[in-house]
Design a protein around this motif. Sequence first.
Motif: not given
Length: 71
Positions: A2-8, A20-25, A33-42, A63-67
């Motif tokens: 999933r593109d978690i960063a874009n969804e948020v 932004i946090r991983p959602v186990a469900a 979730f580590q790949a999300v950090h690269e998306q957020v930096k971009q 395990d969490a990023i605040r944007i």
Amino acid sequence: MRDIANEVYEKMRVGSSAWIRPVAAKGDTVDSFQAVHEQVKQMAEEGLITISTIKRQEDGLIDAIRIQRLA
């Protein structure tokens, strides 16, 4: 994956902030979730957001990023 960063980002209003946090469900894990950090930096480089906080576990994994949305 999933593109978690874009969804948020799409759910946010300009000027607001969110965690932004991983959602186990939805099948997210801390490892994936580590790949999300690269998306957020971009997104930050593009001027869409700023990164306020990055929380890490004891083992160093993110395990969490605040944007904050700028545009």
